[in-house]
Design a protein around this motif. Structure first.
Motif, PDB file in Angstrom:
ATOM      1  N   GLU A 249      27.349 -39.557  67.503  1.00  0.00           N
ATOM      2  CA  GLU A 249      26.420 -39.113  68.544  1.00  0.00           C
ATOM      3  C   GLU A 249      25.550 -40.277  69.011  1.00  0.00           C
TER       4      GLU A 249
ATOM      5  N   GLU B 195      25.645 -26.203  69.784  1.00  0.00           N
ATOM      6  CA  GLU B 195      24.498 -25.466  69.226  1.00  0.00           C
ATOM      7  C   GLU B 195      23.720 -24.763  70.337  1.00  0.00           C
TER       8      GLU B 195
ATOM      9  N   TYR C 264      25.128 -27.710  57.270  1.00  0.00           N
ATOM     10  CA  TYR C 264      24.678 -28.921  56.578  1.00  0.00           C
ATOM     11  C   TYR C 264      24.227 -28.573  55.163  1.00  0.00           C
TER      12      TYR C 264
ATOM     13  N   GLU D 200      30.516 -29.941  62.589  1.00  0.00           N
ATOM     14  CA  GLU D 200      29.400 -30.697  62.000  1.00  0.00           C
ATOM     15  C   GLU D 200      29.234 -30.223  60.573  1.00  0.00           C
TER      16      GLU D 200
HETATM   17  O1  AHR Z   1      24.052 -34.243  63.477  1.00  0.00           O
HETATM   18  C1  AHR Z   1      22.708 -34.177  63.875  1.00  0.00           C
HETATM   19  C2  AHR Z   1      22.400 -32.942  64.691  1.00  0.00           C
HETATM   20  O2  AHR Z   1      22.557 -31.814  63.903  1.00  0.00           O
HETATM   21  C3  AHR Z   1      23.280 -32.667  65.875  1.00  0.00           C
HETATM   22  O3  AHR Z   1      22.903 -33.376  67.005  1.00  0.00           O
HETATM   23  C4  AHR Z   1      23.095 -31.217  66.095  1.00  0.00           C
HETATM   24  O4  AHR Z   1      24.205 -30.603  66.709  1.00  0.00           O
HETATM   25  C5  AHR Z   1      22.800 -30.683  64.708  1.00  0.00           C
HETATM   26  O5  AHR Z   1      21.705 -29.869  64.684  1.00  0.00           O
END
Ligand code: AHR
Length: 491
Positions: free
Chosen positions: A25, A173, A239, A296
């Motif tokens: 990114e 998102e 995450y 992600e």
């Molecule tokens: O990877 C960092 C951020 O995490 C990304 O930009 C977003 O899609 C997510 O919240």
């Protein structure tokens, strides 16, 4: 002793190499400084891409690369990133520290990067702040080979032929940084935007809808119900955060055994998430035509002290190596539904494979796992059964070991993760079906659970030969050290 039985003649689906995919990114020093330095930089580069980084990344055989975001995607206006660089307008990257983005890395540079790395591009379009027309023109610009306003513009900018582009995301998102939408609203917008994502010539787009965050099962339900027929895949984001709470992050290094344990536990939650989202998808799509792609995933710690917290720059330890391997095992097992995953992110951001500091570059433990697991790309998952045992801490339980096995070109690969921070694992491997002999083994481990590479000590942790394997009555006996990931090859 953990008994592992591998049925080498029973296949359980294809492990798509795209689950070893990446995400880069416009965030912090991922693109600028980490990948792209410009062709006038003192750092050795090819067309502005730093040579050390591309050489390292080529070895992990990146199959697919997602760009330009993330949150950045929904405020990216692609026309700002084409044409003569000195004339490209700047913008403010409001999500990631309000830094000025000069747009010197744009569409042409991205395709060049993919060409150099030998990977497929995956582009995420702007739904949050962009128009249907803008998205549709971007696709025309990239993929239309005939004569049109956008393809002529591409030619004026030096690219005669259209680029092949398969993977296209319609927003990122959209429930959060991509527009704070409700699933009902996004589902309708998705249907509308995707309609104008045209297939030109023989280029067929694979359309990816914004999927749920974590356990937002309602998002999946509504998207599948209202828009499932218009998409090729739905994208899940999850995450790993040691505390499980986004507002309560902890450092990437210097953690104790308890934090080791809880972080591994958090990452294993991926299994439940994929199972439950898939079960909802099954209701609308029994044949599993719509894929769940985890575009992600990775660990999210506190930013390294002294760095811009908005740049999400973090160190990477042996713990992260195990996290990568455990996620791969989960993705392998869900290969019917999960055909792509993209680690966040490739360079200098979150669970990065390489870190840079000026002209210096180091490989992280996560890099080494991606490299060791290249054997799995497009291989056939094998049927296995094993006793995972227990790794117990303060009354909470995790499996002591995690195992996956696959087959490709006459070889069998077996990966073995020992989650325990203190106990080795004795494993007895029985290969059923065909006869194989042990060929080689590699292991990533350390006596220190937060072992990591630094610019001063770039090889503090790296894979080693692992040949402590004894053949006993046709079975292989292995002692896997605590906190380790081993990959064995049989042929
Ligand atoms: O990877 C960092 C951020 O995490 C990304 O930009 C977003 O899609 C997510 O919240």
């Amino acid at each position: 002793m953990h008994n592992v039985k591998i049925n080498t003649d029973i296949k359980k689906g294809r492990i798509d190499k795209n689950i070893y995919g990446h995400f880069a990114e416009h965030l912090g020093r991922c693109i600028y400084g980490g990948i792209y330095v410009g062709d006038d930089s003192d750092i050795p580069n090819v067309d502005g891409m730093r040579l050390d980084v591309v050489e390292a990344l080529k070895k992990v055989k990146i199959p697919v690369l997602r760009w330009p975001g993330g949150c950045f995607a929904d405020e990216y206006h692609w026309m700002d990133g084409i044409g003569e660089k000195s004339l490209r307008p700047s913008m403010v990257n409001t999500h990631w520290g309000n830094v000025t983005e000069n747009n010197s890395f744009g569409t042409h540079e991205f395709f060049k990067l993919c060409e150099i790395l030998g990977c497929e591009p995956y582009i995420c379009g702007n739904v949050g702040s962009g128009s249907v027309q803008e998205m549709s023109q971007w696709i025309e610009y990239m993929t239309f080979g005939g004569k049109s306003p956008m393809s002529d513009l591409r030619r004026e900018n030096g690219q005669e032929n259209s680029w092949p582009l398969k993977y296209f995301g319609v927003g990122n998102e959209s429930w959060g940084c991509g527009g704070c939408m409700r699933p009902e609203y996004y589902a309708d917008l998705y249907r509308r935007y995707q309609k104008y994502c045209r297939n030109y010539d023989d280029n067929i787009l694979y359309k990816i809808a914004c999927g749920p965050s974590d356990d937002d099962y309602r998002w999946t339900e509504v998207l599948m119900r209202e828009a499932g027929n218009y998409m090729d895949a739905l994208a899940l984001h999850y995450y790993t955060i040691p505390s499980g709470n986004f507002e309560d992050k902890s450092p990437a290094t210097g953690f104790n055994e308890k934090e080791w344990f809880t972080t591994l536990k958090q990452t294993l939650y991926m299994e439940e998430l994929i199972s439950r989202h898939s079960a909802i998808m099954d209701v609308y799509d029994k044949e599993k035509k719509v894929k769940l792609i985890v575009d992600e995933w990775g660990v999210w710690y506190e930013a390294e002290p002294g760095t811009n917290p908005k740049f999400l720059y973090q160190q990477n330890t042996l713990r992260d190596a195990l996290i990568a391997a455990l996620n791969f095992h989960i993705f392998h097992n869900h290969n019917e539904r999960v055909t792509m995953a993209n680690i966040a992110q490739t360079v200098n951001v979150l669970q990065a494979l390489v870190l840079t500091d000026g002209e210096k570059m180091i490989k992280t433990p996560t890099y080494h796992i991606f490299e060791m697991y290249t054997k799995y790309h497009d291989s056939d998952l094998l049927d296995i059964s094993y006793d995972p045992g227990e790794y117990i801490m303060e009354g909470s339980k995790l499996p002591h070991i995690s195992v996956s096995a696959s087959k490709k070109d006459g070889q069998v690969f077996l990966s073995l993760v020992n989650l325990s921070h203190k106990d080795s694992a004795a494993v007895c491997i029985e290969m059923r079906g065909e006869d194989y002999s042990f060929i080689e083994g590699r292991i990533l481990t350390s006596d220190t659970i937060d072992c990591h590479n630094t610019f001063e000590k770039p090889k503090a942790i790296a894979p080693d030969v692992f040949d402590k394997i004894i053949l006993q009555q046709g079975k292989y006996i292995v002692k896997a050290p605590s906190s380790s990931v081993a990959v064995l090859t049989f042929g």
